[in-house]
Design an enzyme around this catalytic site. Structure first.
Site, mmCIF file in Angstrom:
data_model
loop_
_atom_site.group_PDB
_atom_site.id
_atom_site.type_symbol
_atom_site.label_atom_id
_atom_site.label_comp_id
_atom_site.label_asym_id
_atom_site.label_seq_id
_atom_site.Cartn_x
_atom_site.Cartn_y
_atom_site.Cartn_z
ATOM 1 N N SER A 14 0.860 -1.169 0.000
ATOM 2 C CA SER A 14 0.000 0.000 0.000
ATOM 3 C C SER A 14 0.899 1.223 0.000
ATOM 4 C CB SER A 14 -0.894 -0.005 1.243
ATOM 5 O OG SER A 14 -1.707 -1.136 1.259
ATOM 6 N N HIS A 149 -3.882 -8.357 4.839
ATOM 7 C CA HIS A 149 -2.792 -7.689 5.559
ATOM 8 C C HIS A 149 -2.417 -6.381 4.867
ATOM 9 C CE1 HIS A 149 0.999 -6.963 7.630
ATOM 10 N NE2 HIS A 149 1.572 -6.852 6.438
ATOM 11 N N GLU A 150 -2.399 -6.385 3.533
ATOM 12 C CA GLU A 150 -1.997 -5.191 2.793
ATOM 13 C C GLU A 150 -3.059 -4.103 2.815
ATOM 14 O OE1 GLU A 150 0.957 -5.003 1.922
ATOM 15 O OE2 GLU A 150 1.606 -7.093 1.833
ATOM 16 N N THR A 151 -4.297 -4.451 3.140
ATOM 17 C CA THR A 151 -5.391 -3.473 3.118
ATOM 18 C C THR A 151 -6.050 -3.329 4.479
ATOM 19 O OG1 THR A 151 -6.939 -5.221 2.408
ATOM 20 C CG2 THR A 151 -5.889 -3.910 0.678
#
Length: 303
Positions: A14, A149-151
């Site tokens: 991100s 996890h990334e968002t």
């Protein structure tokens, strides 16, 4: 910077998070969508029922064409019909697993739709469709675990469990995958920001595509990857942990543990495995794995 390094940074990190990323309607000063696209109740542009149906704010006939629209129809690749991925993860389960993705506190409220996920997955017929039911479910859990996890939008005072807050923030998936997908992502990176179909499709491209010396995430989770001698010497053994190594090994792997990033990825994965009714497998972390791309003398190869 190599193709791999660019893809790595652009596809799964991100890079920035906006307080509000809506594109149209009352959320964006009554702006209209380009090309005559519908403006959904949440302020996003598209062409399917998620955008042009109940709550649509403007241009609700969906006059624009657009690149896939994020919605339910179509999708090539021959991944099967409605009895494909939706048999394993129906919409009600998707909504329960990602229960806060449409919370008003999430910058990406209303963006990540079930129809966009299913339509994008149909472009990759082997995704969630390899092996027995346990393996198929494990792959879906692994994909959602890593991308959640990334968002992630959880914070300590938030309601519910930490692992209920996946798909809350935007994840900007630019990159050279546009060449493979025939999308002008380098010239028009906003496509990933405004079209959930393309957002899911780029993430799935990353998931399904090997980038030497790294295997694909799909090959790892479906147990079709066999570690090389170099992999074995580096401690890279089959399991969910290698996927973390593929995505962000230079930061999260080979430094002992635990660390918050690994534990967060594992927590999402286990939560989704439990929801889908599958097993976790072994080797879930990458604490003792050297990252891919390390050369002689332990020096990181120039990417």
């Amino acid at each position: 910077m190599s193709v791999w390094a660019f893809a790595f940074f652009s596809l799964f990190l991100s890079l920035s998070v906006r307080g509000s990323a809506e594109q149209c309607g009352q959320q964006a000063g009554d702006a209209l969508c380009p090309g005559g696209l519908c403006c959904s109740s949440y302020g996003w542009c598209g062409t399917t029922a998620d955008y042009c149906g109940d709550g649509c704010q403007s241009q609700c006939d969906g006059g624009g064409g657009g690149g896939g629209g994020g919605g339910g129809g179509g999708g090539g690749g021959g991944g099967g019909g409605d009895g494909y991925l939706s048999d394993i993860i129906p919409e009600s389960m998707f909504d329960d697993m990602l229960k806060y993705r449409n919370d008003p506190q999430c910058p990406a409220v209303g963006f990540y739709t079930y129809n966009a996920f299913i339509s994008a997955a149909k472009e990759f017929p082997d995704f969630g469709n390899t092996g027995d039911d346990l393996m198929r479910k494990r792959e879906i859990a692994a994909f959602l675990g890593q991308t959640s996890h990334e968002t992630n939008g959880w914070w300590p005072a938030a309601q519910g469990d930490q692992y209920d807050w996946g798909y809350c923030h935007m994840n900007y998936n630019y990159g050279l995958c546009g060449d493979d997908l025939n999308l002008p992502l380098l010239q028009e990176p906003e496509l990933v920001e405004t079209d959930p179909f393309i957002a899911f499709k780029t993430a799935l491209w990353f998931w399904m595509t090997p980038q030497s010396p790294k295997p694909s995430c799909h090959a790892v989770i479906t147990e079709s990857w066999t570690p090389s001698a170099a992999d074995s010497e580096a401690g890279r053994v089959p399991g969910y942990g290698v996927i973390t190594n593929i995505i962000n090994g230079g930061i999260e792997c080979g430094q002992g543990g635990p660390n918050n990033a690994n534990e967060n990825r594992i927590g999402f994965y286990k939560t989704y495995c439990d929801s889908l009714g599958t097993t976790y497998g072994s080797n879930l972390d990458c604490y003792q794995q050297r990252p891919f791309g390390y050369g002689l003398l332990g020096l990181k190869d120039t990417m």
